[in-house]
Write an enzyme that holds these catalytic residues in place. Structure first.
Site, short mmCIF file in Angstrom:
data_model
loop_
_atom_site.label_atom_id
_atom_site.label_comp_id
_atom_site.label_asym_id
_atom_site.label_seq_id
_atom_site.Cartn_x
_atom_site.Cartn_y
_atom_site.Cartn_z
N LYS A 30 -11.23 -47.42 -22.88
CA LYS A 30 -10.99 -46.05 -22.44
C LYS A 30 -12.22 -45.16 -22.65
CE LYS A 30 -6.62 -46.87 -21.32
NZ LYS A 30 -6.24 -48.25 -21.66
C1 PLP Z 1 -4.55 -48.47 -21.73
C2 PLP Z 1 -3.31 -48.09 -21.04
C3 PLP Z 1 -2.06 -48.07 -21.66
C4 PLP Z 1 -1.78 -48.63 -23.02
O1 PLP Z 1 -2.60 -48.26 -24.02
P1 PLP Z 1 -2.86 -49.24 -25.26
O2 PLP Z 1 -3.64 -48.37 -26.16
O3 PLP Z 1 -3.63 -50.41 -24.74
O4 PLP Z 1 -1.55 -49.64 -25.82
C5 PLP Z 1 -0.97 -47.59 -20.96
N1 PLP Z 1 -1.08 -47.15 -19.71
C6 PLP Z 1 -2.25 -47.16 -19.06
C7 PLP Z 1 -2.30 -46.64 -17.66
C8 PLP Z 1 -3.39 -47.65 -19.68
O5 PLP Z 1 -4.54 -47.67 -19.01
#
Ligand code: PLP
Length: 385
Positions: free
Chosen positions: A189
């Site tokens: 992210k």
């Molecule tokens: C990364 C992500 C998640 C989940 O996040 P985690 O921290 O990996 O549990 C949920 N929804 C979207 C759209 C994502 O990109």
């Protein structure tokens, strides 16, 4: 043409500086390594970033979204409207709280929920809408909340990819504009804590009860009260963020705007350069060039697979051989075996079905150079020739 001597370009890569690494070492030496002062500091810094909103951190984005659903009172018998083009976490958490995901088709241009179709999918069982901001591009927030308010629905924004994205000039999650907003700090992210997430609450409308409930749910349902100094009155999990992760987040947050500027410059370069090629004439579809609202979490194209006579996997493999990494975000959720077994099918959302097969994430990360993008684009020209 061979690029085999050039370094591999991954589709994404975190930027972690030496100051962050030293700060992690300091926490490790401090004697307090799990949830403590750094988590509080990070929550306050995020709250400040979001104009004074109440923010709490969790172990990951998935736990954050599950707790958001619980806080909103979503459970057995409830329907939650969401998109089939997301990371499977989005709908998994709806199932995990005993509710039913209702998948609505996407807008082919934004690749996000088509809000007109959301209106038509509302029933007497609908409890919440869970939009996803794919690649960091938000849906129309005004329209989203007009629908939610008209039908008295909760909104849980899966803004996992959208930290730093904006609507009406305010950041997604900024105080006063939203219901519950969930962010992820997973390694890929725009801001990472390795793993982590946070939830933004609407305390103006609901007070602080939901914040307190979320705090309990993230640690076994525990409250500090009673003769033994602890009491448990709801079933919670073990979803707390650690100080080691939080200190990484504090350093990332200081750099986020700089990361974002670089991402926007690189995205602009992609558009300019691709438009100088005949890739678009060949049927490659570009994302919406929204330099107002998007945080450019990803740069995704749609491949013209039919005229090309190739599969996406073949395209990805050919690019990999040229030293170019790509990703799939995401295959349609309703084609996964679990979801098929539950009676879902990609056929009910034809636009999402097509995009789920043909979307491709190109490399985009702050430490990338424009020369890297030149390589990606010439690689695409070769592979899609
Ligand atoms: C990364 C992500 C998640 C989940 O996040 P985690 O921290 O990996 O549990 C949920 N929804 C979207 C759209 C994502 O990109």
């Amino acid at each position: 043409m061979s690029h085999s001597t050039l370094p591999f370009i991954p589709f994404t890569k975190p930027t972690i500086d030496e100051a962050t690494i030293s700060a992690v070492a300091d926490v490790l030496r401090s004697g307090w390594i799990t949830s403590g002062p750094k988590v509080l500091e990070f929550e306050n810094a995020l709250g400040e970033f979001l104009e004074g909103a109440a923010v709490r951190c969790f172990a990951n984005g998935t736990a954050t979204m599950k707790i958001a659903l619980q806080v909103a009172g979503v459970g057995a018998g409830d329907e939650v409207i969401t998109t089939p083009i997301s990371w499977v976490a989005t709908s998994n958490v709806i199932l995990a709280v005993g509710a039913k995901p209702v998948f609505v088709d996407i807008d082919p241009n934004t690749r996000n929920l088509d809000l007109n179709k959301v209106r038509k999918a509302i029933t007497s069982r609908t409890k919440a809408i869970m939009p996803v901001y794919l690649a960091g591009l938000p849906v129309n927030i005004d329209e989203l909340y007009a629908i939610a308010n008209q039908h008295r629905l909760r909104v849980i924004e899966d803004a996992a990819q959208a930290l730093g994205s904006t609507w009406n000039g305010k950041r997604i999650g900024a105080k006063g504009q939203h219901d519950l907003v969930s962010f992820s700090f997973q390694a890929n992210k725009n801001l990472t804590t390795i793993e982590g997430g946070c939830l933004v609450f609407n305390t103006e409308r609901y007070g602080t009860d939901q914040v307190k409930l979320a705090e309990k749910l993230r640690l076994q349902g525990l409250v500090r009260s009673g003769p033994d100094g602890m009491e448990v009155d709801v079933l919670g999990g073990k979803d707390n963020l650690t100080d080691v992760n939080a200190v990484i987040g504090l350093h990332q947050l200081q750099q986020l705007e700089q990361f974002q500027r670089k991402r926007a410059i690189l995205a602009k370069y992609y558009f300019d350069k691709i438009n100088q090629t005949n890739l678009v004439n060949k049927g490659v579809r570009l994302p919406i060039a929204d330099f107002e609202n998007s945080n450019w979490h990803m740069f995704q194209i749609i491949l013209p697979l039919q005229p090309l006579g190739k599969t996406r996997s073949q395209v990805m493999l050919a690019l990999k051989e040229l030293g170019i990494g790509t990703g799939v975000h995401y295959p349609i959720i309703t084609n996964f075996e679990l979801y098929r077994r539950l009676g879902y099918s990609p056929d009910s959302t034809p636009i999402a079905a097509e995009i789920g097969c043909s979307i491709l994430t190109l490399p985009l990360f702050p430490s990338m150079s424009t020369a890297d993008i030149d390589r990606v684009i010439s690689g695409l020209e070769v592979v899609l020739a």
